[in-house]
Design a protein around this motif. Structure first.
Motif, PDB file in Angstrom:
ATOM      1  N   VAL A   1       6.758 -20.969   1.115  1.00  0.00           N
ATOM      2  CA  VAL A   1       6.976 -20.765   2.851  1.00  0.00           C
ATOM      3  C   VAL A   1       6.193 -21.883   3.437  1.00  0.00           C
ATOM      4  O   VAL A   1       5.554 -22.657   3.095  1.00  0.00           O
ATOM      5  CB  VAL A   1       5.579 -19.441   2.840  1.00  0.00           C
ATOM      6  N   PHE A   2       7.135 -22.620   4.656  1.00  0.00           N
ATOM      7  CA  PHE A   2       6.696 -23.020   5.005  1.00  0.00           C
ATOM      8  C   PHE A   2       6.455 -22.456   6.492  1.00  0.00           C
ATOM      9  O   PHE A   2       6.763 -21.491   7.127  1.00  0.00           O
ATOM     10  CB  PHE A   2       7.947 -24.155   5.717  1.00  0.00           C
ATOM     11  N   THR A   3       5.096 -23.073   6.893  1.00  0.00           N
ATOM     12  CA  THR A   3       4.291 -21.998   7.697  1.00  0.00           C
ATOM     13  C   THR A   3       3.974 -23.057   8.947  1.00  0.00           C
ATOM     14  O   THR A   3       3.520 -24.285   8.908  1.00  0.00           O
ATOM     15  CB  THR A   3       3.315 -20.807   7.585  1.00  0.00           C
ATOM     16  N   LEU A   4       3.300 -22.677  10.032  1.00  0.00           N
ATOM     17  CA  LEU A   4       2.044 -23.602  11.432  1.00  0.00           C
ATOM     18  C   LEU A   4       1.212 -23.421  10.588  1.00  0.00           C
ATOM     19  O   LEU A   4       0.900 -22.307   9.933  1.00  0.00           O
ATOM     20  CB  LEU A   4       2.840 -22.784  12.591  1.00  0.00           C
ATOM     21  N   PRO A   5       0.683 -23.955  11.428  1.00  0.00           N
ATOM     22  CA  PRO A   5      -1.106 -24.392  10.427  1.00  0.00           C
ATOM     23  C   PRO A   5      -1.866 -23.477  10.618  1.00  0.00           C
ATOM     24  O   PRO A   5      -2.806 -22.237  10.248  1.00  0.00           O
ATOM     25  CB  PRO A   5      -1.795 -25.288  11.248  1.00  0.00           C
ATOM     26  N   GLU A   6      -1.372 -22.071  12.196  1.00  0.00           N
ATOM     27  CA  GLU A   6      -1.815 -21.282  12.959  1.00  0.00           C
ATOM     28  C   GLU A   6      -1.657 -20.131  11.935  1.00  0.00           C
ATOM     29  O   GLU A   6      -2.288 -18.825  12.400  1.00  0.00           O
ATOM     30  CB  GLU A   6      -1.769 -21.214  14.346  1.00  0.00           C
TER      31      GLU A   6
ATOM     32  N   GLN B   1      15.929 -20.291  21.402  1.00  0.00           N
ATOM     33  CA  GLN B   1      14.763 -20.367  22.707  1.00  0.00           C
ATOM     34  C   GLN B   1      13.823 -21.035  22.934  1.00  0.00           C
ATOM     35  O   GLN B   1      12.291 -21.584  22.922  1.00  0.00           O
ATOM     36  CB  GLN B   1      15.376 -19.676  24.330  1.00  0.00           C
ATOM     37  N   GLY B   2      12.963 -19.288  22.132  1.00  0.00           N
ATOM     38  CA  GLY B   2      11.653 -18.767  21.807  1.00  0.00           C
ATOM     39  C   GLY B   2      10.994 -19.964  21.088  1.00  0.00           C
ATOM     40  O   GLY B   2       9.396 -20.041  21.112  1.00  0.00           O
ATOM     41  N   ALA B   3      11.801 -20.466  19.571  1.00  0.00           N
ATOM     42  CA  ALA B   3      10.823 -20.687  18.772  1.00  0.00           C
ATOM     43  C   ALA B   3      11.080 -22.938  19.279  1.00  0.00           C
ATOM     44  O   ALA B   3      10.178 -23.449  18.676  1.00  0.00           O
ATOM     45  CB  ALA B   3      11.891 -21.445  17.886  1.00  0.00           C
ATOM     46  N   LEU B   4      12.015 -23.079  20.573  1.00  0.00           N
ATOM     47  CA  LEU B   4      11.779 -24.380  21.024  1.00  0.00           C
ATOM     48  C   LEU B   4      10.479 -23.921  22.196  1.00  0.00           C
ATOM     49  O   LEU B   4      10.252 -25.115  21.955  1.00  0.00           O
ATOM     50  CB  LEU B   4      12.698 -24.524  21.375  1.00  0.00           C
ATOM     51  N   SER B   5      10.506 -23.387  23.026  1.00  0.00           N
ATOM     52  CA  SER B   5       9.276 -23.228  23.773  1.00  0.00           C
ATOM     53  C   SER B   5       7.976 -23.750  22.534  1.00  0.00           C
ATOM     54  O   SER B   5       7.185 -24.000  23.624  1.00  0.00           O
ATOM     55  CB  SER B   5       9.622 -21.694  24.294  1.00  0.00           C
TER      56      SER B   5
ATOM     57  N   ALA C   1       3.233 -26.660  20.985  1.00  0.00           N
ATOM     58  CA  ALA C   1       2.357 -27.710  20.757  1.00  0.00           C
ATOM     59  C   ALA C   1       2.063 -29.108  20.762  1.00  0.00           C
ATOM     60  O   ALA C   1       0.931 -29.470  20.402  1.00  0.00           O
ATOM     61  CB  ALA C   1       3.384 -27.208  18.753  1.00  0.00           C
ATOM     62  N   VAL C   2       3.531 -29.516  21.694  1.00  0.00           N
ATOM     63  CA  VAL C   2       3.056 -31.264  21.493  1.00  0.00           C
ATOM     64  C   VAL C   2       2.301 -31.303  22.907  1.00  0.00           C
ATOM     65  O   VAL C   2       1.190 -31.839  23.027  1.00  0.00           O
ATOM     66  CB  VAL C   2       4.529 -31.360  22.089  1.00  0.00           C
ATOM     67  N   LEU C   3       2.556 -30.001  23.916  1.00  0.00           N
ATOM     68  CA  LEU C   3       1.241 -30.009  24.365  1.00  0.00           C
ATOM     69  C   LEU C   3       0.095 -29.678  24.079  1.00  0.00           C
ATOM     70  O   LEU C   3      -0.923 -30.557  25.137  1.00  0.00           O
ATOM     71  CB  LEU C   3       1.932 -29.006  25.780  1.00  0.00           C
ATOM     72  N   ARG C   4      -0.694 -29.128  23.086  1.00  0.00           N
ATOM     73  CA  ARG C   4      -1.707 -28.756  22.212  1.00  0.00           C
ATOM     74  C   ARG C   4      -1.959 -30.034  22.489  1.00  0.00           C
ATOM     75  O   ARG C   4      -3.252 -29.910  22.694  1.00  0.00           O
ATOM     76  CB  ARG C   4      -1.600 -27.316  21.858  1.00  0.00           C
ATOM     77  N   TRP C   5      -1.383 -30.100  21.164  1.00  0.00           N
ATOM     78  CA  TRP C   5      -2.162 -31.997  20.941  1.00  0.00           C
ATOM     79  C   TRP C   5      -2.811 -32.462  21.658  1.00  0.00           C
ATOM     80  O   TRP C   5      -3.617 -33.576  21.755  1.00  0.00           O
ATOM     81  CB  TRP C   5      -0.469 -32.485  20.256  1.00  0.00           C
TER      82      TRP C   5
END
Length: 579
Positions: free
Chosen positions: A65-70, A129-133, A138-142
């Motif tokens: 499984v590939f996933t985001l850290p959170e 679109q939800g995934a792109l958003s 995530a870029v903004l959060r960094w």
């Protein structure tokens, strides 16, 4: 399998949770062994998790499984692992792989395109679109976590990947996790983000033209305001987002915390009490002008009516009536600005902030207001306090030089620059710097230790700054100043170095402005600074002198002072460095 990326926390060990492998870049993904083959999201019908959790298969037939850290140990991730087991698939060891959002999104997008090409069935547009958003957030959060001032999406349509840069402490850097994002993904992210832009020129994101506007976003409960400005380059659009955190509980620091010296602060406070005239704050892009001007506005007495006219309002000023006028490139926007200004003039204000004087429209507003009795605060792009009148009188802005030379119109001219502060816990003495394996000189080029010795001797001889007072950045850093960006290790924020001109007390200055005598003004400014140094008057010293004073206090690296202002290898004496 990339064992150096395996991370296991104490909590995970205690709960017997599986370890994971971090895949920070596309290059790391390509190095996996067994190799990543494809996504299983369509086969397992888990498209609702796109951009967050993605089941995948590898070249040896195993799955993971590939996933985001959170989402690494989220219930949804555990459910996907259980689904793989129920389908009889052999799980790889480790089972989990953590990817940055844009890389995970690129994998999902590639799977969607392959599925569409082979089955003529397209993924739900809203899900995409939800995934792109989410990837954009995530870029903004960094950037927010690391206090970036700007985010730059530099699209290169001639290459597979395009980097995202961040402005951190004045440095333009691209962290590894955002340095090679798929170009098509970056373009799609920007197109989705543009849908929420207000006051923009164009209904859709157009890579072929310049566009600007503002964008509101909420990330992790923090309300963000993004000022969007795109540049249509030869290889693709470059989008710069000014990142502003609109948190009512976080006001700008006071002037002392910004780095202004007590005598400079006293000058600000004295002139705030006098009516009429313009306080003009100058500097280059990213030098903190907006932060300082907002701090000044917050200090105005409560019994005065304060109004701002900004594009957009960058900081919350509780005692002010703030107005955002978002201007693009159309003539209609100029009329909107003029109409707002007329309404403000009838509002009986005492103090007015115009965010920036940058063109004929704001230049006309400056001429109209600077001599009408209100206190005017504004900013302008200029390389020194001495150059502010030239900038205002330029053909781009068009303020009349005779008006600028009229006593009382210009109340205070300030130029400021931001310098990186050294970490006080680990900065190096000259002896410690000499022991480093390789000495880095100005602009980080390699230099010999003998060259360092000659340079320090020159500073001692010409400026009277003892070598024992000098401090240098520690590239190895310490626990207090470690950073993922190498050039920021060993630093602890930034500090202002500023110079000031009070025209009413400097008649020679006004005379030079009226005559447009640039050479004469330069001679006057140089002599004035030397006299101020001898008299110990920081409010009349140059920004270079203030920087050298802070260098003598061990706050600034001499290499940074040399790079910003030059002159440390000259023979002009400024002994004592008193301030």
């Amino acid at each position: 399998m990339l064992n150096r990326f395996v991370n296991r926390t104490q909590t995970e060990i205690a709960t017997h949770a599986p370890a994971y492998v971090a895949i920070p870049t596309r290059e790391a993904l390509m190095q996996l062994s067994p190799a990543f083959v494809r996504s299983l999201a369509h086969e397992l019908a888990v498209l609702g998790l796109q951009g967050r959790v993605c089941p995948v298969c590898f070249s040896d037939g195993s799955a993971g499984v590939f996933t985001l850290p959170e989402y690494c140990y989220d219930d949804q991730t555990r459910a996907v692992l259980d689904l793989l087991r129920r389908r009889g698939l052999r799980l790889n060891e480790p089972q989990l792989f953590v990817l940055p959002p844009a890389l995970l999104l690129a994998i999902d997008k590639s799977a969607d395109e392959h599925h569409a090409a082979t089955s003529n069935v397209y993924t739900d547009r809203q899900t995409q679109q939800g995934a792109l958003s989410a990837a954009f957030d995530a870029v903004l959060r960094w950037g927010v976590v690391r206090q970036a001032s700007d985010i730059h999406f530099n699209v290169n349509r001639n290459r597979y990947s395009s980097p995202v840069f961040f402005t951190l402490a004045g440095r333009y850097v691209s962290p590894p996790e955002f340095s090679n994002l798929p170009t098509s993904t970056v373009l799609d992210m920007l197109a989705v983000a543009w849908m929420d832009v207000e006051g923009g020129n164009g209904a859709v994101f157009d890579p072929m033209i310049e566009q600007q506007g503002r964008l509101s976003r909420t990330v992790d409960g923090q309300r963000l305001l993004l000022r969007w400005a795109s540049l249509a380059t030869d290889v693709g659009p470059s989008v710069c987002l000014r990142l502003l955190v609109m948190d009512e509980s976080k006001l700008t620091p006071d002037l002392q915390a910004l780095g202004y010296l007590p005598e400079q602060i006293a000058l600000f406070e004295r002139l705030e009490l006098t009516d009429g005239g313009a306080v003009v704050l100058a500097g280059t892009v990213g030098c903190g002008k907006s932060t300082t001007i907002a701090t000044l506005m917050r200090a105005i007495a409560a019994e005065r009516k304060v109004i701002t006219l900004e594009d957009p309002a960058e900081y919350l000023i509780p005692n002010a009536l703030q107005n955002t006028v978002c201007r693009s490139f159309s003539e209609q926007d100029e009329h909107a600005f003029d109409a707002k200004l007329k309404a403000i003039k009838r509002s009986a204000m005492n103090d007015l902030l115009i965010g920036e004087i940058r063109d004929h429209t704001t230049g006309r507003a400056f001429m109209d207001l600077a001599a009408c009795g209100v206190n005017l605060y504004t900013t302008v792009h200029a390389g020194s306090a001495l150059l502010i009148p030239d900038r205002l009188a330029s053909s781009f802005i068009g303020v009349a030089r005779d008006l600028l030379a009229t006593p009382g119109v210009l109340k205070l001219l300030v130029f400021q620059a931001l310098m990186v502060k050294l970490c006080s816990s680990c900065s190096l003495t000259i002896e410690q710097a000499r022991q480093q394996p390789q000495w880095r000189g100005v602009a980080t080029q390699a230099g010999s230790h003998s060259r360092l010795e000659r340079w320090v001797n020159s500073i001692e001889a010409n400026f009277g700054v003892s070598r024992s007072a000098l401090r240098f950045r520690n590239d190895q850093a310490c626990s207090a100043c470690t950073h993922s960006i190498a050039s920021l290790r060993g630093t602890a924020g930034r500090t202002v170095v500023a110079e000031m001109i009070e025209p009413l007390r400097e008649p020679e200055f006004l005379e030079g402005v009226k005559k447009q005598d640039g050479v004469g003004l330069y001679r006057w400014f140089t002599q004035r600074n030397q006299q101020a140094l001898i008299a110990c008057e920081p409010q009349r010293q140059s920004a270079r002198q203030i920087a050298m004073y802070k260098m003598a206090q061990g706050m600034l690296d001499p290499r940074d002072v040399q790079a910003r202002f030059g002159g440390l290898d000259t023979t002009v004496s400024q002994r004592g460095m008193r301030a």
